[in-house]
Design a protein around this motif. Sequence first.
Motif, PDB file in Angstrom:
ATOM      1  N   GLY A 139      36.759  35.867  32.911  1.00 42.45           N
ATOM      2  CA  GLY A 139      37.592  36.998  33.042  1.00 42.45           C
ATOM      3  C   GLY A 139      38.531  36.988  31.628  1.00 42.45           C
TER       4      GLY A 139
ATOM      5  N   ALA B  71      40.990  42.048  39.179  1.00 41.83           N
ATOM      6  CA  ALA B  71      40.171  41.487  38.154  1.00 41.83           C
ATOM      7  C   ALA B  71      40.858  41.421  36.781  1.00 41.83           C
ATOM      8  CB  ALA B  71      39.098  42.604  37.846  1.00 41.83           C
ATOM      9  N   ASN B  72      40.697  40.267  36.258  1.00 47.02           N
ATOM     10  CA  ASN B  72      41.436  40.176  34.758  1.00 47.02           C
ATOM     11  C   ASN B  72      40.591  41.037  33.829  1.00 47.02           C
ATOM     12  OD1 ASN B  72      42.033  39.344  32.447  1.00 47.02           O
ATOM     13  ND2 ASN B  72      41.898  37.106  32.630  1.00 47.02           N
TER      14      ASN B  72
ATOM     15  N   VAL C 275      38.352  47.562  34.951  1.00 49.52           N
ATOM     16  CA  VAL C 275      38.647  46.835  33.758  1.00 49.52           C
ATOM     17  C   VAL C 275      38.376  47.714  32.289  1.00 49.52           C
ATOM     18  CG1 VAL C 275      38.150  44.546  34.470  1.00 49.52           C
ATOM     19  CG2 VAL C 275      36.502  45.618  33.692  1.00 49.52           C
TER      20      VAL C 275
ATOM     21  N   ASP D 158      42.898  34.651  38.460  1.00 50.15           N
ATOM     22  CA  ASP D 158      41.892  33.691  38.098  1.00 50.15           C
ATOM     23  C   ASP D 158      42.443  32.816  36.799  1.00 50.15           C
ATOM     24  OD1 ASP D 158      42.065  36.265  36.536  1.00 50.15           O
ATOM     25  OD2 ASP D 158      40.408  35.498  35.023  1.00 50.15           O
TER      26      ASP D 158
ATOM     27  N   THR E 167      45.145  43.814  37.632  1.00 49.90           N
ATOM     28  CA  THR E 167      44.343  44.440  36.665  1.00 49.90           C
ATOM     29  C   THR E 167      45.206  45.485  35.858  1.00 49.90           C
ATOM     30  OG1 THR E 167      42.715  44.136  38.193  1.00 49.90           O
ATOM     31  CG2 THR E 167      42.188  45.385  35.887  1.00 49.90           C
TER      32      THR E 167
END
Length: 367
Positions: free
Chosen positions: A265, A300-301, A18, A342, A356
């Motif tokens: 997130g 992942a955000n 991220v 998410d 991501t």
Amino acid sequence: MKTFKIAALAGDGIGPEVMREAIKVLRLTETKFGFRLDLAEAPVGWAGIDAAGKALPDATLALCKSSDAILFGSVGLPDRDPTIPKAERPERAALLRIRKEFGLFANLRPVQLPKALAHACPLSKERQGGGIDILVVRELTGGLYFGQPKKTEDIAGGQRAIDTMVYTTPEIERIAHVAFKAARLRRKKVTSIDKANVLENGVLWREVVTRTGQQYPDVTLEHMFVDNGAMQLVLRPTQFDVMLCENMFGDILSDEAAALAGSLGMLPSASLGVTSGEKTFGFYEPAGGTAPDIAGKNLANPLAQILSAALMLRHSFGLNEAAAAIEAAVKNAITAGHRTGDIFSPGEPNARKIGTREMGDAVAAAI
Ligand code: NAD
């Protein structure tokens, strides 16, 4: 050209993924708005232990001390925790150490639920009103978590545990100023949370916040007991603009407010130290942790990390226009239907599940 020095500490788990996206977006604002970011990366957390034997290596701490702000990912890998003593684990040896080292007394947690993500919020659409937009301002270095005496002692028939809640007038004043100033940049309302009906601390808190508020006649101040505040967050969250809380109440209410945004997130945070001249030293990080369950999978955000970078531009460097541009780009990416897992809901029309990197690209393209 104005130059700002940033220590970028990605940490563990999803941290590096991220952070990469946040740096990508920051580099674009640099070109567009004409300032220079002198950004240096360094290991922290388990990455620090692996690189230099300590969760906060000396070189990393030295870099932080010579920087104007810290952009932080997250630290901690539960699977590895049993291998070292508690005091050496990243959450204590890196996070708490940094908080203490830099006197970070004000924690800012903006919670925004864009209309396009109404489905991710646990509240009904009616309760969400026109969209939730709250800033929780939490005092971070005083109150029940740090007051002395703090101990567990043996007594006849068992033990007795003691925690002490302590606040002084200057401690309350300085956090109140942070809240009133933040409200001036928003909808100009502060709701101060206390328990003045039961706690001496609550009485002092209310008196000092009221007095400090007189210096901000353009900001509306209301007081609310913490139990009612917890209830109102669920019943009518749209009534809140800035919620001003002491340490423990803020810890609890900021997590309750966070749940309204649907995903960790999406939530950035800022922890601010004292201001000297025009500069406020700050520590900026996503509200979530290292998410080991999805780390390294491009799942992942990155929006919480990207929005944390925007908070850094605003609060430490005064680059309001560039910060607003990042926030608008995030909104655009969401409105356009880009979703990491998410915040994705299968039934949502025009929504597209992406990774991501692609979410970072979508924000970058919107800058
Ligand atoms: P977590 O926040 O890492 O994860 C909780 C849930 O939220 C997981 O299902 C995770 O996949 C999800 N999630 C979190 N961030 C996300 C993101 N950006 N995008 C998509 N989903 C996301 O909490 P945890 O599992 O309780 O903790 C894991 C580790 O992180 C622990 O070692 C904990 O101590 C540490 N931690 C660190 C910080 C910090 O560095 N400030 C904060 C919280 C937890």
